[in-house]
Design a protein around this motif. Structure first.
Motif, short mmCIF file in Angstrom:
data_model
loop_
_atom_site.label_atom_id
_atom_site.label_comp_id
_atom_site.label_asym_id
_atom_site.label_seq_id
_atom_site.Cartn_x
_atom_site.Cartn_y
_atom_site.Cartn_z
N ASN A 187 0.82 -1.21 0.00
CA ASN A 187 0.00 0.00 0.00
C ASN A 187 0.86 1.26 0.00
O ASN A 187 0.67 2.17 0.82
CB ASN A 187 -0.98 -0.01 1.18
N ILE A 188 1.83 1.28 -0.92
CA ILE A 188 2.72 2.43 -1.07
C ILE A 188 2.76 2.85 -2.54
O ILE A 188 2.32 2.10 -3.42
CB ILE A 188 4.16 2.11 -0.61
N HIS A 189 3.28 4.02 -2.80
CA HIS A 189 3.45 4.48 -4.18
C HIS A 189 4.61 3.72 -4.81
O HIS A 189 5.60 3.39 -4.14
CB HIS A 189 3.76 5.98 -4.21
N ARG A 190 4.50 3.47 -6.08
CA ARG A 190 5.56 2.78 -6.82
C ARG A 190 6.87 3.55 -6.72
O ARG A 190 7.95 2.97 -6.62
CB ARG A 190 5.10 2.60 -8.28
N GLY A 191 6.79 4.86 -6.71
CA GLY A 191 7.99 5.70 -6.60
C GLY A 191 8.71 5.51 -5.28
O GLY A 191 9.94 5.59 -5.23
N SER A 192 7.97 5.27 -4.22
CA SER A 192 8.60 5.03 -2.91
C SER A 192 9.45 3.77 -2.96
O SER A 192 10.59 3.76 -2.50
CB SER A 192 7.55 4.89 -1.81
N LEU A 193 8.89 2.72 -3.55
CA LEU A 193 9.64 1.47 -3.67
C LEU A 193 10.90 1.68 -4.51
O LEU A 193 11.98 1.22 -4.15
CB LEU A 193 8.76 0.38 -4.29
N SER A 194 10.76 2.40 -5.59
CA SER A 194 11.91 2.69 -6.45
C SER A 194 12.99 3.45 -5.68
O SER A 194 14.18 3.13 -5.78
CB SER A 194 11.46 3.50 -7.67
N LYS A 210 14.90 5.74 2.63
CA LYS A 210 14.74 4.55 3.46
C LYS A 210 13.32 4.53 4.02
O LYS A 210 12.76 5.58 4.33
CB LYS A 210 15.70 4.59 4.65
N PRO A 211 12.75 3.34 4.17
CA PRO A 211 11.42 3.26 4.80
C PRO A 211 11.52 3.52 6.30
O PRO A 211 12.59 3.34 6.90
CB PRO A 211 10.99 1.83 4.51
N ASP A 212 10.40 3.92 6.90
CA ASP A 212 10.39 4.10 8.36
C ASP A 212 10.36 2.74 9.05
O ASP A 212 10.24 1.69 8.39
CB ASP A 212 9.23 5.00 8.79
N SER A 213 10.46 2.74 10.35
CA SER A 213 10.57 1.49 11.10
C SER A 213 9.32 0.62 10.96
O SER A 213 9.43 -0.61 10.88
CB SER A 213 10.87 1.75 12.57
N GLU A 214 8.15 1.22 10.90
CA GLU A 214 6.93 0.43 10.74
C GLU A 214 6.92 -0.28 9.39
O GLU A 214 6.54 -1.44 9.29
CB GLU A 214 5.69 1.33 10.85
N MET A 215 7.35 0.42 8.36
CA MET A 215 7.38 -0.17 7.02
C MET A 215 8.47 -1.24 6.93
O MET A 215 8.28 -2.26 6.26
CB MET A 215 7.58 0.90 5.96
N LEU A 216 9.60 -1.03 7.60
CA LEU A 216 10.63 -2.06 7.63
C LEU A 216 10.07 -3.37 8.19
O LEU A 216 10.32 -4.45 7.64
CB LEU A 216 11.82 -1.62 8.48
N LEU A 217 9.32 -3.26 9.26
CA LEU A 217 8.72 -4.45 9.87
C LEU A 217 7.70 -5.08 8.92
O LEU A 217 7.64 -6.31 8.77
CB LEU A 217 8.06 -4.09 11.20
N LYS A 218 6.92 -4.26 8.25
CA LYS A 218 5.93 -4.76 7.29
C LYS A 218 6.62 -5.50 6.14
O LYS A 218 6.17 -6.57 5.72
CB LYS A 218 5.09 -3.59 6.77
N ILE A 219 7.71 -4.95 5.65
CA ILE A 219 8.47 -5.59 4.57
C ILE A 219 9.07 -6.91 5.05
O ILE A 219 9.02 -7.92 4.35
CB ILE A 219 9.57 -4.64 4.03
N ALA A 220 9.65 -6.90 6.24
CA ALA A 220 10.23 -8.12 6.80
C ALA A 220 9.17 -9.21 6.93
O ALA A 220 9.42 -10.37 6.57
CB ALA A 220 10.87 -7.82 8.16
N ASN A 221 8.00 -8.85 7.43
CA ASN A 221 6.92 -9.83 7.57
C ASN A 221 6.44 -10.32 6.20
O ASN A 221 6.15 -11.50 6.03
CB ASN A 221 5.76 -9.24 8.35
#
Length: 67
Positions: free
Chosen positions: A27-34, A42-53
């Protein structure tokens, strides 16, 4: 690319997940991933955890802090 960006892109490619699919799933913009994959941001800590999961890996693995 930085270590996080390399790791994220490798995880995505190894699992044959398109950038569009991953950005939709997170649920992020494609540009953020790029920006993350190229090391511009860098993603914030909440998003890091979401990516890890999402990839079933540790945050340490994503950040390159594993022995």
């Amino acid at each position: 690319m930085d270590n996080f960006g390399n790791t994220l892109k490798k995880l995505r490619n190894d699992r044959n997940i398109s950038a569009l699919k991953l950005s939709e799933d997170l649920n992020i913009h494609r540009g953020s991933l790029s920006n993350w994959e190229t090391g511009k941001r860098k993603p914030d800590s909440e998003m890091l955890l979401k990516i890890a999961n999402y990839f079933n890996v540790s945050v340490d693995y994503l950040l390159g802090n594993q022995n």
